[in-house]
Design a protein around this motif. Sequence first.
Motif, short mmCIF file in Angstrom:
data_model
loop_
_atom_site.label_atom_id
_atom_site.label_comp_id
_atom_site.label_asym_id
_atom_site.label_seq_id
_atom_site.Cartn_x
_atom_site.Cartn_y
_atom_site.Cartn_z
N LEU A 22 0.83 -1.20 0.00
CA LEU A 22 0.00 0.00 0.00
C LEU A 22 0.86 1.25 0.00
O LEU A 22 0.55 2.24 -0.68
CB LEU A 22 -0.93 0.00 1.21
N VAL A 55 -8.86 3.45 -5.57
CA VAL A 55 -9.49 2.47 -4.69
C VAL A 55 -8.55 1.28 -4.58
O VAL A 55 -7.87 0.93 -5.55
CB VAL A 55 -10.86 2.01 -5.25
N ILE A 56 -8.48 0.63 -3.41
CA ILE A 56 -7.78 -0.64 -3.31
C ILE A 56 -8.80 -1.75 -3.06
O ILE A 56 -9.82 -1.54 -2.41
CB ILE A 56 -6.70 -0.65 -2.21
N SER A 57 -8.49 -2.91 -3.61
CA SER A 57 -9.32 -4.10 -3.40
C SER A 57 -8.74 -4.87 -2.23
O SER A 57 -7.67 -5.47 -2.31
CB SER A 57 -9.31 -4.96 -4.67
N VAL A 58 -9.44 -4.83 -1.10
CA VAL A 58 -8.97 -5.44 0.15
C VAL A 58 -9.50 -6.86 0.23
O VAL A 58 -10.70 -7.10 0.12
CB VAL A 58 -9.44 -4.62 1.37
N ALA A 115 -7.51 -0.97 5.13
CA ALA A 115 -8.48 -0.03 4.57
C ALA A 115 -8.42 1.32 5.28
O ALA A 115 -8.52 2.38 4.64
CB ALA A 115 -9.89 -0.61 4.67
N ALA A 155 -5.34 3.20 4.04
CA ALA A 155 -5.59 3.73 2.70
C ALA A 155 -6.43 4.99 2.76
O ALA A 155 -6.14 5.99 2.09
CB ALA A 155 -6.28 2.67 1.84
N HIS A 156 -7.49 4.96 3.58
CA HIS A 156 -8.37 6.12 3.69
C HIS A 156 -7.61 7.34 4.20
O HIS A 156 -7.87 8.47 3.75
CB HIS A 156 -9.54 5.82 4.62
N ARG A 192 -9.81 4.96 -1.25
CA ARG A 192 -10.94 4.21 -0.70
C ARG A 192 -10.74 2.71 -0.89
O ARG A 192 -9.79 2.28 -1.55
CB ARG A 192 -12.24 4.68 -1.33
N SER A 193 -11.64 1.93 -0.34
CA SER A 193 -11.51 0.47 -0.38
C SER A 193 -12.82 -0.17 -0.79
O SER A 193 -13.91 0.33 -0.50
CB SER A 193 -11.12 -0.07 1.00
N SER A 209 -18.71 -4.39 -3.97
CA SER A 209 -17.68 -5.34 -3.59
C SER A 209 -17.93 -6.70 -4.23
O SER A 209 -18.92 -6.91 -4.95
CB SER A 209 -17.62 -5.44 -2.06
#
Length: 374
Positions: free
Chosen positions: A259, A270-273, A288, A291-292, A297-298, A329
């Motif tokens: 990250l 956006v990241i895919s968690v 998450a 990242a925020h 965002r996630s 999601s």
Amino acid sequence: MTGIPTIRAIETAHVGLAAHPELVVHGAKGGHERSDFLLVRITVAGPDGRTEVGYGEVSATPLWSGEDGTTAEHLLRTVLAPALLGAPLAPVGALERVMDRVLAANPFTKSGVSIALWDCWARWLELPLATVLGGPYRTEVPIKLSLSGDGDTLRRTYAAARRAGFGAFKVKVGLGVAGDVARVAAARELAGPDAFLGVDANGGWSRAEAARAVPLLAPYGIAFVEQPCAARDVEGLAAVRALGVPVVADESVFDLADLTRVIRADAADVISVYVGKAGGPGRAVELAATAHAFGIRSLIGSNGELGIGAAAQLHVACAVAHLATDFPSDIIGAHYYAEDILAEPLDSDGSRVRLGAAPGLGVVPRPDIVAQFR
């Protein structure tokens, strides 16, 4: 609650399920036609004799993660179990650090154990896991399904997805620019002009291919481009982001170090968690949150989780304060497989999945699967 329990037993069961034949995903990394995963059951006991059981799932595929149920079981029995048995259940974070000290990498294996530990602890507290993780900030999560294939295959997949209630999608690309554009055009025609539609290249494009593909796909109203370039090419992701379409980083982000590289490169919106990539539910929520803090965002991504893994996804999604709910999601376990491993399925209608009020993950495997734990 009666004191802090200790870990008394760690058991496993192998489960293999075929994907629903009309929903099989084919992308740049190949097809996902079945899953052969390892389920984990942990039993704890308190000083007064009270016992509790928690379940976890190692959701790993060798082609994607380098892990599978066989490697996971070997490492769990020979490395992780000896380090955990007899230890206090709480804090769970301390147990995750123990796993890190005795086993390098293998986040999906450690995640399967972590899920079971968190499930145990939340059941012991008689609270839903989402509450123990700091939420819930929501009780339902919008979801989407992957579309792949061409021609009649794509049409059959779309029809099956609609029958399951899905109205939001991402199209698998990264298989050659011309074919990718034709596939997305066909998907848009099927889904209609107002449907949510993104694309997922699974790192299958070079930078040059991504630079060609994204402007050609933009007229079809794509909501995002997921992992357009190779996992380590965060500068490539940044270059795609500069084309004006939101970028979702998936394979590029497993942990905080990954990250950090994405943040420094300004490479994603956006990241895919994943619970599996992150190494467990608590770490997924922490990822998450970090990242925020840097404006990213996630959403909750998927490795084709079965029912227990999907329940963990749901609780994490509800515990993430700033989930990108306008980006659905990938909590699809209740729909992707031809059968469900849970005694009672998650409450999902294809449009969204809803959180229940039961303690822990709120789910248990079917009795025939419970009987397989050893």
